[in-house]
Design an enzyme around this catalytic site. Structure first.
Site, short mmCIF file in Angstrom:
data_model
loop_
_atom_site.label_atom_id
_atom_site.label_comp_id
_atom_site.label_asym_id
_atom_site.label_seq_id
_atom_site.Cartn_x
_atom_site.Cartn_y
_atom_site.Cartn_z
CB SER A 1 -21.66 -66.44 53.65
OG SER A 1 -21.27 -67.81 52.88
CE LYS B 1 -14.26 -66.02 57.75
NZ LYS B 1 -14.17 -66.82 58.80
#
Lengths: 317, 317
Positions: free
Chosen positions: A302, A51
């Site tokens: 991720s 992110k």
């Protein structure tokens, strides 16, 4: 609808250099030789998840005047950490709006980056964030529904092609779709013959339903919240869904047990701590081989922000 | 005694490119801002430890004729995996000599790389390896006592300087000393003002004793085997000790509990699975701050091959 371009993604790569870690591709000696696997370990980013790429790019693209007024995000997860951390690097204010019932550990983590945590009533996060935008003139940094955020996440695709130019298949977890939108836009621009597949938890498979229907299909929050993959409980926006329709070749879903077992396997065999959401793409590789194309495969890990007790539990099974 | 030079290390870097992973430096947001820490995650190498660098370089430096006769190593740990894997990449035979009491899991891991495992009586590993060298003409690849192995490990130092040119302090675990010899030779050649410190388990602190005495001090095998850091139970050779006397600025020791707690912290805060030996340098950073120089610090996480049950146990404390 305008989709993010490879030029947008290349510009994002220049912006985030030095802020995000340039992660390597990790060889997996335990993978099937007919479909060798590399991991893209985004769990090793400073805030423990990809992110930071999108958040930093979005903040870097603001004008000096806009940026000086600060930024706002509503999230209690990895996006909140990313916005708080990126704001700190720019030396600007960040307000992070979280529901009152957010665990104290997440509130503390966000405050540790210097952000101001604003508690809201349940279900009122967006309204409270909008108030801060109106009152302060601060810029809202959305978790996925923004071209600058998508372009930032797309830098992962650039790096994959740089490190493995003859990649055949890229596996990406999907939720709101910012990550896969950017990665797929990059991969398809640079190597059109490579396939990009989404992997989604069975219990939050709204994207699979949407891609099959050819239009956005909504699942209830309660349904989506059933999965242990707490980073994958959002739904695509029209913008991210348009990217997926344009660039994504297919989607598979994985079970909760498959996700759990993959968290343990990544720790045991690749020395990586992945959160359940971060293990989903690798679970697709391991358990959906028959549905996926063969060849040189990359799975995006991720994020790694998992509760230590849960990790210990998954390793003890 | 001839020490390894920066030219040797640069040549090694060219040889191992593509075989070893080019690991990044990982930012640690949890570190002390006055002495910010980066991790060099060698636990992410294909075999889970830095040993691939030295083993691959040593095999690559053999002549074609030498290499065709195969290679031999005596080790049951990460060096064995490294030699077996590197031999497989070159398509040559590897014989790995291990004591009869070696756990089956380690024997299986070595065989999985295509190596032939040769069981020996306890304490007879070197003699059996020497027999294979004599009979087959195979080349012995020692775990640390060889300039080509040291030069291979030194590529870690090259990468540290490339990624963090103004580093002030590099922390390296020490045992046989191949890793710190190479890393220190590289760092001192490229940035003489940076300090290189060794970190060693208290229970296997023969190197600390040797550096203090100014000559090699031997500890018994039984004494050294007390530490949980099973990769750090060897002693320096005259060659690696000469590198340490030339290039290493100091040494600190850490306790068993400090090592255990650091394994848990690396998993929890940096999403890395480290074996106890791999956590030792970071334990030095965490628990010996007052004895170490300040400034921009790198700790080498040398490996991650830890038993899953032990990891689960350390995370549950």
């Amino acid at each position: 609808m305008n989709l993010v371009t490879i030029d947008d993604i290349r510009a994002a790569a220049d912006r985030i250099a030095g802020a995000a870690t340039r992660t390597p591709l990790l060889t997996c000696l335990w993978s099937d030789p007919d479909r060798p696997l590399w991991l893209k370990p985004e769990n090793l980013q400073p805030i423990g998840a990809f992110k930071i790429r999108g958040a930093y790019n979005a903040i870097a693209k603001l004008t000096d005047e806009q940026r000086a007024k600060g930024v706002v995000a509503y999230s209690s997860g990895n996006h909140a950490q990313a916005v708080a951390y990126a704001a700190k690097m720019f030396g600007i204010n960040a307000w992070i709006v979280v529901p009152k019932d957010t665990p104290q550990v997440k509130v503390d983590a966000t405050r540790a980056h210097g952000a101001e945590v604003v508690l809201s009533e349940i279900g009122q996060r967006e309204a409270v964030a909008d108030e801060i935008v109106a009152e302060r003139g601060a810029a809202l940094i959305p978790p996925f529904d923004h071209p600058d955020v998508i372009a930032g996440q797309g830098t992962i695709g650039l790096e994959i092609i740089a490190d493995l130019p003859d990649v055949d298949l890229v596996l990406v977890p999907v939720s709101g779709g910012g990550l896969i939108s950017g990665v797929a836009a990059a991969i398809k621009a640079l190597r059109p013959t490579a396939q990009v597949w989404a992997v989604e938890p069975e219990l939050a498979a709204d994207t699979a339903a949407s891609l099959q229907a050819g239009e956005l299909v909504s699942w209830s929050v309660d349904d989506r919240n059933r999965t242990i993959a707490d980073g994958l409980r959002s739904q695509p926006s029209p913008l991210t869904f348009a990217h997926q329709q344009a660039f994504v070749d297919g989607i598979v879903t994985v079970s909760e047990d498959e996700i759990r077992e993959t968290v343990a396997l990544l720790a045991h065999k690749s020395n990586l701590v992945a959160e359940p959401s971060g293990a989903v793409a690798t679970a697709g590789y391991l358990y959906r081989a028959k549905e996926l194309p063969e060849g040189r495969t990359v799975a995006v890990v991720s994020g790694g922000n998992i509760d230590t007790d849960l990790l210990a539990d998954l390793l003890s099974r």
